[in-house]
Structures are given as structure tokens and as C-alpha cells.
Scaffold this motif. Structure first.
Motif, PDB file in Angstrom:
ATOM      1  N   ASP A  87      -3.822   4.408  -9.692  1.00 21.86           N
ATOM      2  CA  ASP A  87      -4.487   3.698  -8.606  1.00 21.86           C
ATOM      3  C   ASP A  87      -4.140   2.214  -8.661  1.00 21.86           C
ATOM      4  OD1 ASP A  87      -6.169   2.456 -10.458  1.00 21.86           O
ATOM      5  OD2 ASP A  87      -7.941   3.580  -9.885  1.00 21.86           O
ATOM      6  N   ARG A  88      -4.598   1.494  -7.664  1.00 23.15           N
ATOM      7  CA  ARG A  88      -4.243   0.077  -7.535  1.00 23.15           C
ATOM      8  C   ARG A  88      -4.664  -0.728  -8.763  1.00 23.15           C
ATOM      9  NH1 ARG A  88      -2.944  -2.965  -2.880  1.00 23.15           N
ATOM     10  NH2 ARG A  88      -2.873  -5.162  -3.409  1.00 23.15           N
TER      11      ARG A  88
ATOM     12  N   GLU B 145      -2.221  -2.913 -11.015  1.00 20.64           N
ATOM     13  CA  GLU B 145      -2.469  -4.348 -11.169  1.00 20.64           C
ATOM     14  C   GLU B 145      -2.593  -4.730 -12.642  1.00 20.64           C
ATOM     15  OE1 GLU B 145      -5.901  -4.968  -8.706  1.00 20.64           O
ATOM     16  OE2 GLU B 145      -4.682  -5.257  -6.899  1.00 20.64           O
TER      17      GLU B 145
ATOM     18  N   ALA C 208       4.472  -1.005 -10.174  1.00 21.53           N
ATOM     19  CA  ALA C 208       4.342   0.350  -9.627  1.00 21.53           C
ATOM     20  C   ALA C 208       5.512   1.219 -10.078  1.00 21.53           C
ATOM     21  CB  ALA C 208       4.267   0.302  -8.105  1.00 21.53           C
TER      22      ALA C 208
ATOM     23  N   GLN D 198       0.831  -1.205   0.000  1.00 23.66           N
ATOM     24  CA  GLN D 198       0.000   0.000   0.000  1.00 23.66           C
ATOM     25  C   GLN D 198       0.869   1.260   0.000  1.00 23.66           C
ATOM     26  OE1 GLN D 198      -3.379  -0.064  -0.518  1.00 23.66           O
ATOM     27  NE2 GLN D 198      -2.988   2.087  -0.921  1.00 23.66           N
TER      28      GLN D 198
ATOM     29  N   ILE E 212       1.993   1.738  -3.567  1.00 25.76           N
ATOM     30  CA  ILE E 212       0.892   2.213  -4.405  1.00 25.76           C
ATOM     31  C   ILE E 212       0.575   3.674  -4.102  1.00 25.76           C
ATOM     32  CG2 ILE E 212      -1.595   1.953  -4.840  1.00 25.76           C
ATOM     33  CD1 ILE E 212      -1.099  -1.105  -4.519  1.00 25.76           C
TER      34      ILE E 212
ATOM     35  N   ILE F 152       3.571  -6.730  -8.508  1.00 24.82           N
ATOM     36  CA  ILE F 152       2.916  -5.426  -8.414  1.00 24.82           C
ATOM     37  C   ILE F 152       3.902  -4.317  -8.021  1.00 24.82           C
ATOM     38  CG2 ILE F 152       2.096  -5.680  -6.057  1.00 24.82           C
ATOM     39  CD1 ILE F 152      -0.546  -4.342  -7.086  1.00 24.82           C
TER      40      ILE F 152
END
Length: 88
Positions: free
Chosen positions: A14-15, A19, A33, A5, A8, A29
Motif C-alpha cells: 500500500d501507499r 512511502e 514502488a 496512483q 501504487i 516514491i
């Protein structure tokens, strides 16, 4: 140690968008990012990000994963609002 988190939260996506990069590139992930920040630095990178999500949607559609298509469509709508395809 940073949590996922934390990573991110550092990004400008955004997530769901991160993803989608991870899914498209078959990478973790956290690496997605990092990749997202590079993609957002150039108009070509932004266009590539749009293409990745569209390609993910097509693959999910071809596989019959309709809920995933719907989720990706929502992700893509958000991307269009926050990082539209650059005008030439």
C-alpha cells in the motif's frame, strides 16, 4: 503518462509501505514502488522491508516525531498482516 496512483495500484504494497521505502532509501516514491516489487520476490527482501519500517520508526522516535511513529506503526501492522516475516 502514469500517475503516482497508477504506479501504487500496480504494486503489492500500500501507499504507506511504499512511502516508508522511499523515506528509508531517500528515493522518489516511483522508484520505491519498483523497489518494493523486487523486495517482495525473496524472503530476504521481505525481511529487509520489515527492517526498513522499523528503522524509520526508530529514527522518528529519536527525532521526537511521535505522530510519524504512530503512522509508521499502523503501516507496519498492515505489513505484518499482508507480508509476514517468512519462517526459516
Amino acid at each position: 503518462m502514469l500517475s503516482i496512483q497508477d504506479v501504487i495500484d500496480y504494486c503489492d504494497l500500500d501507499r504507506g509501505e511504499i512511502e516508508a521505502i522511499a523515506e528509508h532509501e531517500h528515493i522518489p516514491i516511483t522508484i520505491a514502488a519498483e523497489m518494493s516489487e523486487v523486495l517482495l520476490c525473496t524472503p530476504d527482501g521481505v525481511c529487509r522491508l520489515h527492517s526498513m519500517i522499523i528503522e524509520n520508526m526508530q529514527q522518528a522516535l529519536d527525532s521526537g516525531h511521535y505522530q510519524h511513529v504512530k503512522d509508521l506503526a499502523q503501516t507496519y501492522e498492515h505489513l505484518q498482516r499482508t507480508h509476514p516475516i517468512p519462517a526459516n
